[in-house]
Design a protein around this motif. Structure first.
Motif, PDB file in Angstrom:
ATOM      1  N   MET A  15      -4.105   1.433  -3.078  1.00  0.00           N
ATOM      2  CA  MET A  15      -2.932   0.610  -2.804  1.00  0.00           C
ATOM      3  C   MET A  15      -1.777   1.175  -3.629  1.00  0.00           C
ATOM      4  O   MET A  15      -1.960   1.539  -4.794  1.00  0.00           O
ATOM      5  CB  MET A  15      -3.175  -0.845  -3.210  1.00  0.00           C
ATOM      6  CG  MET A  15      -4.322  -1.522  -2.483  1.00  0.00           C
ATOM      7  SD  MET A  15      -4.034  -1.782  -0.728  1.00  0.00           S
ATOM      8  CE  MET A  15      -2.861  -3.140  -0.767  1.00  0.00           C
ATOM      9  N   ILE A  16      -0.595   1.272  -3.004  1.00  0.00           N
ATOM     10  CA  ILE A  16       0.592   1.737  -3.712  1.00  0.00           C
ATOM     11  C   ILE A  16       1.755   0.799  -3.396  1.00  0.00           C
ATOM     12  O   ILE A  16       1.742   0.083  -2.391  1.00  0.00           O
ATOM     13  CB  ILE A  16       0.978   3.184  -3.341  1.00  0.00           C
ATOM     14  CG1 ILE A  16       1.372   3.288  -1.862  1.00  0.00           C
ATOM     15  CG2 ILE A  16      -0.125   4.163  -3.693  1.00  0.00           C
ATOM     16  CD1 ILE A  16       2.014   4.604  -1.484  1.00  0.00           C
ATOM     17  N   TYR A  17       2.768   0.809  -4.262  1.00  0.00           N
ATOM     18  CA  TYR A  17       3.999   0.057  -4.000  1.00  0.00           C
ATOM     19  C   TYR A  17       4.950   0.905  -3.173  1.00  0.00           C
ATOM     20  O   TYR A  17       4.858   2.142  -3.151  1.00  0.00           O
ATOM     21  CB  TYR A  17       4.664  -0.355  -5.318  1.00  0.00           C
ATOM     22  CG  TYR A  17       3.933  -1.458  -6.029  1.00  0.00           C
ATOM     23  CD1 TYR A  17       4.017  -2.771  -5.583  1.00  0.00           C
ATOM     24  CD2 TYR A  17       3.146  -1.185  -7.133  1.00  0.00           C
ATOM     25  CE1 TYR A  17       3.330  -3.794  -6.227  1.00  0.00           C
ATOM     26  CE2 TYR A  17       2.456  -2.201  -7.784  1.00  0.00           C
ATOM     27  CZ  TYR A  17       2.560  -3.506  -7.317  1.00  0.00           C
ATOM     28  OH  TYR A  17       1.877  -4.502  -7.957  1.00  0.00           O
ATOM     29  N   GLU A  18       5.910   0.235  -2.528  1.00  0.00           N
ATOM     30  CA  GLU A  18       6.847   0.921  -1.635  1.00  0.00           C
ATOM     31  C   GLU A  18       7.614   2.035  -2.339  1.00  0.00           C
ATOM     32  O   GLU A  18       7.872   3.086  -1.748  1.00  0.00           O
ATOM     33  CB  GLU A  18       7.831  -0.092  -1.036  1.00  0.00           C
ATOM     34  CG  GLU A  18       8.758   0.497  -0.013  1.00  0.00           C
ATOM     35  CD  GLU A  18       9.606  -0.530   0.696  1.00  0.00           C
ATOM     36  OE1 GLU A  18      10.236  -0.165   1.686  1.00  0.00           O
ATOM     37  OE2 GLU A  18       9.652  -1.697   0.251  1.00  0.00           O
ATOM     38  N   ASP A  19       7.938   1.851  -3.625  1.00  0.00           N
ATOM     39  CA  ASP A  19       8.710   2.878  -4.326  1.00  0.00           C
ATOM     40  C   ASP A  19       7.910   4.159  -4.584  1.00  0.00           C
ATOM     41  O   ASP A  19       8.463   5.165  -5.024  1.00  0.00           O
ATOM     42  CB  ASP A  19       9.317   2.345  -5.625  1.00  0.00           C
ATOM     43  CG  ASP A  19       8.283   1.840  -6.623  1.00  0.00           C
ATOM     44  OD1 ASP A  19       7.079   1.814  -6.303  1.00  0.00           O
ATOM     45  OD2 ASP A  19       8.690   1.468  -7.735  1.00  0.00           O
ATOM     46  N   GLN A  20       6.627   4.144  -4.275  1.00  0.00           N
ATOM     47  CA  GLN A  20       5.784   5.338  -4.417  1.00  0.00           C
ATOM     48  C   GLN A  20       5.616   6.089  -3.095  1.00  0.00           C
ATOM     49  O   GLN A  20       5.020   7.167  -3.062  1.00  0.00           O
ATOM     50  CB  GLN A  20       4.391   4.950  -4.946  1.00  0.00           C
ATOM     51  CG  GLN A  20       4.400   4.231  -6.271  1.00  0.00           C
ATOM     52  CD  GLN A  20       4.887   5.106  -7.403  1.00  0.00           C
ATOM     53  OE1 GLN A  20       4.427   6.221  -7.562  1.00  0.00           O
ATOM     54  NE2 GLN A  20       5.835   4.616  -8.174  1.00  0.00           N
ATOM     55  N   LEU A  21       6.128   5.523  -1.992  1.00  0.00           N
ATOM     56  CA  LEU A  21       5.906   6.121  -0.669  1.00  0.00           C
ATOM     57  C   LEU A  21       6.454   7.539  -0.546  1.00  0.00           C
ATOM     58  O   LEU A  21       5.780   8.420  -0.002  1.00  0.00           O
ATOM     59  CB  LEU A  21       6.524   5.253   0.427  1.00  0.00           C
ATOM     60  CG  LEU A  21       5.655   4.143   0.995  1.00  0.00           C
ATOM     61  CD1 LEU A  21       6.444   3.345   2.033  1.00  0.00           C
ATOM     62  CD2 LEU A  21       4.378   4.671   1.595  1.00  0.00           C
TER      63      LEU A  21
END
Length: 74
Positions: free
Chosen positions: A44-50
């Motif tokens: 799972m990652i946060y949007e700022d890591q996309l």
């Protein structure tokens, strides 16, 4: 089998499925912030890591396929 990362919008986070255990291990060794969701080749990652994730995938010759909740339920 497609050599791609499957990225699914889960609201606040994105689940990322890897095409192989090797690609998952390569990803875990990066400095991209993530949490392991289980032992099923997902993180799972946060949007700022996309953007970092997509750049990394491109460097490994992996496609990225992104899905929103609307596409999944259709």
């Amino acid at each position: 089998m497609i050599n791609a990362l499957l990225i699914k919008n889960e609201g606040l986070m994105y689940s990322v499925s890897f095409p192989s255990r090797t690609s998952l291990i390569d990803f875990v060794e990066t400095d991209i912030q993530h949490t392991r969701s289980s032992f099923d080749h997902k993180v799972m990652i946060y949007e700022d890591q996309l953007d970092q994730l997509k750049s990394w995938a491109s460097s490994k010759n992996l496609e990225t396929l992104e899905f929103s909740p609307a596409q999944i339920s259709a």
